[in-house]
Design a protein around this motif. Structure first.
Motif, mmCIF file in Angstrom:
data_model
loop_
_atom_site.group_PDB
_atom_site.id
_atom_site.type_symbol
_atom_site.label_atom_id
_atom_site.label_comp_id
_atom_site.label_asym_id
_atom_site.label_seq_id
_atom_site.Cartn_x
_atom_site.Cartn_y
_atom_site.Cartn_z
ATOM 1 N N SER A 100 0.800 -1.228 0.000
ATOM 2 C CA SER A 100 0.000 0.000 0.000
ATOM 3 C C SER A 100 0.833 1.278 0.000
ATOM 4 O O SER A 100 0.360 2.319 0.386
ATOM 5 C CB SER A 100 -0.991 0.012 1.167
ATOM 6 N N LYS A 101 2.072 1.200 -0.449
ATOM 7 C CA LYS A 101 2.911 2.384 -0.602
ATOM 8 C C LYS A 101 2.973 2.701 -2.090
ATOM 9 O O LYS A 101 3.447 1.902 -2.883
ATOM 10 C CB LYS A 101 4.333 2.139 -0.077
ATOM 11 N N ASN B 284 -4.880 9.386 -1.377
ATOM 12 C CA ASN B 284 -5.551 9.768 -0.128
ATOM 13 C C ASN B 284 -4.828 9.257 1.114
ATOM 14 O O ASN B 284 -4.778 9.937 2.133
ATOM 15 C CB ASN B 284 -6.996 9.268 -0.120
ATOM 16 N N GLU B 285 -4.278 8.052 1.039
ATOM 17 C CA GLU B 285 -3.614 7.470 2.204
ATOM 18 C C GLU B 285 -2.412 8.323 2.635
ATOM 19 O O GLU B 285 -2.230 8.615 3.817
ATOM 20 C CB GLU B 285 -3.158 6.046 1.891
ATOM 21 N N ARG B 286 -1.595 8.754 1.665
ATOM 22 C CA ARG B 286 -0.426 9.570 1.975
ATOM 23 C C ARG B 286 -0.863 10.930 2.542
ATOM 24 O O ARG B 286 -0.272 11.425 3.501
ATOM 25 C CB ARG B 286 0.431 9.760 0.722
ATOM 26 N N ASN C 258 -3.747 11.715 4.109
ATOM 27 C CA ASN C 258 -4.332 11.553 5.442
ATOM 28 C C ASN C 258 -3.285 11.224 6.499
ATOM 29 O O ASN C 258 -3.338 11.746 7.617
ATOM 30 C CB ASN C 258 -5.435 10.495 5.417
ATOM 31 N N SER C 259 -2.319 10.376 6.160
ATOM 32 C CA SER C 259 -1.298 10.031 7.154
ATOM 33 C C SER C 259 -0.379 11.220 7.434
ATOM 34 O O SER C 259 0.026 11.428 8.579
ATOM 35 C CB SER C 259 -0.501 8.806 6.722
ATOM 36 N N SER C 260 -0.078 12.026 6.413
ATOM 37 C CA SER C 260 0.733 13.232 6.636
ATOM 38 C C SER C 260 -0.003 14.190 7.564
ATOM 39 O O SER C 260 0.574 14.713 8.515
ATOM 40 C CB SER C 260 1.036 13.935 5.314
ATOM 41 N N LYS D 108 -2.371 13.553 9.721
ATOM 42 C CA LYS D 108 -2.467 12.976 11.071
ATOM 43 C C LYS D 108 -1.144 13.171 11.827
ATOM 44 O O LYS D 108 -1.130 13.565 12.994
ATOM 45 C CB LYS D 108 -2.804 11.489 10.966
ATOM 46 N N ARG D 109 -0.035 12.917 11.144
ATOM 47 C CA ARG D 109 1.295 13.063 11.755
ATOM 48 C C ARG D 109 1.574 14.519 12.125
ATOM 49 O O ARG D 109 2.038 14.817 13.217
ATOM 50 C CB ARG D 109 2.350 12.527 10.774
ATOM 51 N N TRP D 110 1.242 15.453 11.226
ATOM 52 C CA TRP D 110 1.488 16.880 11.491
ATOM 53 C C TRP D 110 0.611 17.407 12.614
ATOM 54 O O TRP D 110 1.057 18.194 13.435
ATOM 55 C CB TRP D 110 1.276 17.712 10.233
#
Length: 153
Positions: free
Chosen positions: A14-15, A76-78, A80-82, A84-86
């Motif tokens: 999923s990357k 979308n995954e990248r 959303n994860s960015s 969330k991390r920020w």
């Protein structure tokens, strides 16, 4: 995985892997520091804009689109994860936490061998820090004792 011969992107765990054309497109954006086939590094300015806009109710996808970052390329995954991390980093460390502190954007520690003088200077600085910590703890302890004594009276 990216197949250069076919020019196709295949996902691996999923990357998303960026194509050469996608890297070229993303690299032209002023909010992108660097792009490789596996990852992207955003500017500190973009991260601050993201947090401000997100706190005003905008969705991560909207913020990326408005800043000229292609959601179709990033996925979308990248995004959303960015986000969330920020957000987590911002809650924990404020705006300073959003800054990229990696030396030369490489997360690897320096492999340079330190000279005796450099090692000595580091140990001296560490020793001074520990002394300052001890002094602070002593002051806190003294204040607590003073408060305890006052309460007993």
């Amino acid at each position: 995985m990216y197949n250069r011969e076919k020019g196709k992107v295949e996902t691996l765990m999923s990357k998303k892997i960026f194509t050469d054309k996608e890297i070229e497109i993303l690299s032209k954006n002023k909010y992108v520091k660097s792009v490789s086939i596996k990852g992207i590094t955003y500017s500190d300015e973009f991260k601050r804009i993201f947090i401000a806009e997100n706190e005003n109710g905008k969705l991560p996808r909207e913020i990326f689109e408005e800043c000229g970052l292609y959601v179709e390329i990033l996925g979308n995954e990248r995004i959303n994860s960015s986000g969330k991390r920020w957000r987590a980093t911002y809650r924990k460390n404020g705006v300073c936490g959003l800054q990229d502190t990696r030396k030369e954007n490489s997360g690897r520690p320096s492999e340079k061998e330190l000279s005796i003088e450099e090692k000595y200077d580091r140990l001296k600085a560490q020793n001074n820090l520990l002394k300052a910590e001890n002094e602070l703890l002593k002051k806190v302890e003294m204040l607590e004792r003073g408060l305890i004594k006052k309460k007993k009276k």
